[in-house]
Design an enzyme around this catalytic site. Structure first.
Site, PDB file in Angstrom:
ATOM      1  N   ASP A 157     -30.942 -33.935  19.363  1.00  9.49           N
ATOM      2  CA  ASP A 157     -31.653 -34.838  18.454  1.00  9.49           C
ATOM      3  C   ASP A 157     -32.792 -35.593  19.137  1.00  9.49           C
ATOM      4  O   ASP A 157     -33.576 -36.259  18.456  1.00  9.49           O
ATOM      5  CB  ASP A 157     -30.690 -35.870  17.867  1.00  9.49           C
ATOM      6  CG  ASP A 157     -29.496 -35.245  17.187  1.00  9.49           C
ATOM      7  OD1 ASP A 157     -29.601 -34.076  16.781  1.00  9.49           O
ATOM      8  OD2 ASP A 157     -28.460 -35.910  17.078  1.00  9.49           O
ATOM      9  N   ARG A 201     -34.775 -18.391  -5.145  1.00  8.39           N
ATOM     10  CA  ARG A 201     -33.873 -19.538  -5.155  1.00  8.39           C
ATOM     11  C   ARG A 201     -34.413 -20.709  -4.334  1.00  8.39           C
ATOM     12  O   ARG A 201     -35.338 -20.560  -3.542  1.00  8.39           O
ATOM     13  CB  ARG A 201     -32.495 -19.133  -4.613  1.00  8.39           C
ATOM     14  CG  ARG A 201     -31.783 -18.129  -5.488  1.00  8.39           C
ATOM     15  CD  ARG A 201     -30.408 -17.836  -4.952  1.00  8.39           C
ATOM     16  NE  ARG A 201     -29.711 -16.839  -5.767  1.00  8.39           N
ATOM     17  CZ  ARG A 201     -28.493 -16.390  -5.516  1.00  8.39           C
ATOM     18  NH1 ARG A 201     -27.814 -16.849  -4.465  1.00  8.39           N
ATOM     19  NH2 ARG A 201     -27.934 -15.488  -6.301  1.00  8.39           N
ATOM     20  N   GLY A 206     -28.539 -33.997  13.422  1.00  4.60           N
ATOM     21  CA  GLY A 206     -29.148 -35.305  13.256  1.00  4.60           C
ATOM     22  C   GLY A 206     -28.190 -36.300  12.652  1.00  4.60           C
ATOM     23  O   GLY A 206     -28.152 -36.488  11.440  1.00  4.60           O
ATOM     24  N   ARG A 207     -27.342 -36.919  13.489  1.00  3.82           N
ATOM     25  CA  ARG A 207     -26.354 -37.891  12.997  1.00  3.82           C
ATOM     26  C   ARG A 207     -27.035 -39.151  12.503  1.00  3.82           C
ATOM     27  O   ARG A 207     -26.851 -39.564  11.362  1.00  3.82           O
ATOM     28  CB  ARG A 207     -25.360 -38.237  14.108  1.00  3.82           C
ATOM     29  CG  ARG A 207     -24.358 -39.332  13.732  1.00  3.82           C
ATOM     30  CD  ARG A 207     -23.368 -39.593  14.838  1.00  3.82           C
ATOM     31  NE  ARG A 207     -22.510 -38.446  15.070  1.00  3.82           N
ATOM     32  CZ  ARG A 207     -21.383 -38.211  14.391  1.00  3.82           C
ATOM     33  NH1 ARG A 207     -20.989 -39.052  13.447  1.00  3.82           N
ATOM     34  NH2 ARG A 207     -20.653 -37.162  14.671  1.00  3.82           N
ATOM     35  N   ARG A 247     -27.543 -24.513  19.400  1.00  4.37           N
ATOM     36  CA  ARG A 247     -27.084 -24.839  20.747  1.00  4.37           C
ATOM     37  C   ARG A 247     -26.938 -23.594  21.617  1.00  4.37           C
ATOM     38  O   ARG A 247     -26.953 -23.689  22.838  1.00  4.37           O
ATOM     39  CB  ARG A 247     -25.710 -25.522  20.686  1.00  4.37           C
ATOM     40  CG  ARG A 247     -25.680 -26.888  20.051  1.00  4.37           C
ATOM     41  CD  ARG A 247     -24.335 -27.549  20.301  1.00  4.37           C
ATOM     42  NE  ARG A 247     -24.179 -28.803  19.607  1.00  4.37           N
ATOM     43  CZ  ARG A 247     -24.629 -29.979  20.057  1.00  4.37           C
ATOM     44  NH1 ARG A 247     -25.285 -30.025  21.199  1.00  4.37           N
ATOM     45  NH2 ARG A 247     -24.425 -31.082  19.364  1.00  4.37           N
TER      46      ARG A 247
END
Length: 384
Positions: free
Chosen positions: A156, A191, A199-200, A304
């Site tokens: 982040d 769609r 991203g906490r 990650r």
């Protein structure tokens, strides 16, 4: 001199490059390096009376051993979210002398054991590589007599005190690549596509990914959003395009106005529950409001996994080298980082002194739910 090193928290590409740089620079100075395996679980699971009796908790590092580790991602010395200051009783090894009572949550602080292990192993200094949680504990034990140095890493890029954390560039690079790949499926089926990213509390990964991939809408952790407003915008976006599809990017920590952040499971040792699911929640809401079928993709661990890009290689290598050079100068209790485009240092506890969040006024349009760079000149390279 005897250096210790560990990696804590989530893995990111570039960790191995930083470890290799520390080992090679230390070896050049005639020093030795010992890695604790699995982050702070390493010293926790080391027998202070006889470290050799717990060989799986630590390992000696040599230039030959780390020769090729920087070619892969992750951390070859492993990692965990262990917090020695908040251990569950059943997580504490039998040989650890518990000298404190459990707190209100039943957790026990065994920092005295960690310090005893480092003392028994005759370590002169410990290098911790991690995010806010890992580094805050390193800063703590520095105040209690164990010299430490800190290297920041997070997907982040949200560690306070530095413009850059190891892992961010690779994360954004992969985000853009995968978002653009997903366009083919979204377009084929006409769609709306929702892509959920890390991203906490900080929406920088989503902001950068959405900005560079030119997503239709980007929802960040810092700005709660109105679901009906988003549905209306996406309807307009689809109507405007001959391809008849949209792509939106969303931070895992984003939330709908008047709703809570979506998280699940038990709190970890640092008080965090697992995030994830806001993409599915938004998709269900948009489908209900518009009648349009939705695709959802949480990129999660794909970001990650694998090796680092060139930016994360050079920053990680220089952070590791810089740490050892500073130690050789007799310095400790510092976090290495980048400030105003240059390598620099801050006090080790700097990560506990503030928060790094998206500059909403300068980088985000809160009405249109998308990145908007108010003025490019003067802003940090990585949109900090």
């Amino acid at each position: 001199m005897h250096l210790g090193i560990l990696t804590g928290g989530g893995d990111v590409p570039g960790l191995n490059a930083a470890i290799k740089a520390v080992v090679n620079e230390a070896h050049r100075m005639g020093w030795r390096v010992t890695a604790f395996r699995r982050g702070w679980a390493g010293p926790v699971n080391t027998d202070a009376a006889d470290p050799s009796a717990t060989p799986n908790s630590h390992m000696a590092l040599t230039p030959d051993l780390v020769r090729a580790v920087d070619r892969t991602g992750g951390t070859f010395i492993h990692t965990s979210r262990t917090n020695p200051s908040r251990m569950k009783p059943d997580e504490i090894p039998d040989w650890v002398k518990v000298d404190r009572e459990p707190d209100a949550h039943g957790r026990i602080d065994i920092t005295s054991h960690v310090l005893g292990v480092l003392n028994t192993m005759e370590m002169d200094l410990l290098i911790a590589i991690g995010g806010d949680d890992t580094l805050s504990y390193a800063a703590r034990i520095h105040t209690e007599g164990m010299k430490t140095m800190c290297i920041p890493k997070t997907m982040d890029n949200d560690v306070f005190g530095t413009d850059y954390c190891i892992g961010f560039s690779t994360c954004v690079t992969r985000s853009v690549e995968m978002i653009n790949r997903l366009r083919t499926s979204a377009g084929s089926h006409e769609r709306n596509m929702i892509v959920e990213l890390f991203g906490r509390n900080c929406g920088l990964t989503a902001l950068a990914g959405g900005y560079l991939a030119d997503a239709d809408r980007t929802l960040i952790a810092e700005v709660p959003f109105d679901l009906q407003r988003l549905a209306d915008l996406l309807t307009e976006d689809r109507a405007r395009k001959s391809s008849n599809y949209t792509v939106s990017v969303i931070s895992e920590g984003a939330r709908i106005i008047n709703e809570e952040i979506i998280q699940s499971g038990e709190e970890d040792a640092y008080g965090h529950k697992k995030l994830g699911g806001i993409g599915e929640r938004v998709a269900a809401g948009i489908k209900q409001l518009t009648g349009t079928n939705i695709m959802v993709q949480n990129l999660g661990y794909l970001l990650r996994s694998g090796g680092p890009d060139a930016v994360d290689l050079i920053v990680a290598k220089n952070y590791g080298t810089m740490c050892v050079q500073l130690i050789a100068e007799g310095k400790s209790g510092l976090m290495v980082g980048i400030r105003d485009g240059c390598y620099a240092t801050q006090p080790a506890d700097i990560s506990t002194k503030g928060e790094h969040r998206v500059d909403v006024d300068g980088l985000y349009d809160i009405d249109q739910y998308r990145p908007k760079i108010a003025r490019v000149e003067g802003i940090p390279m990585y949109l900090r």
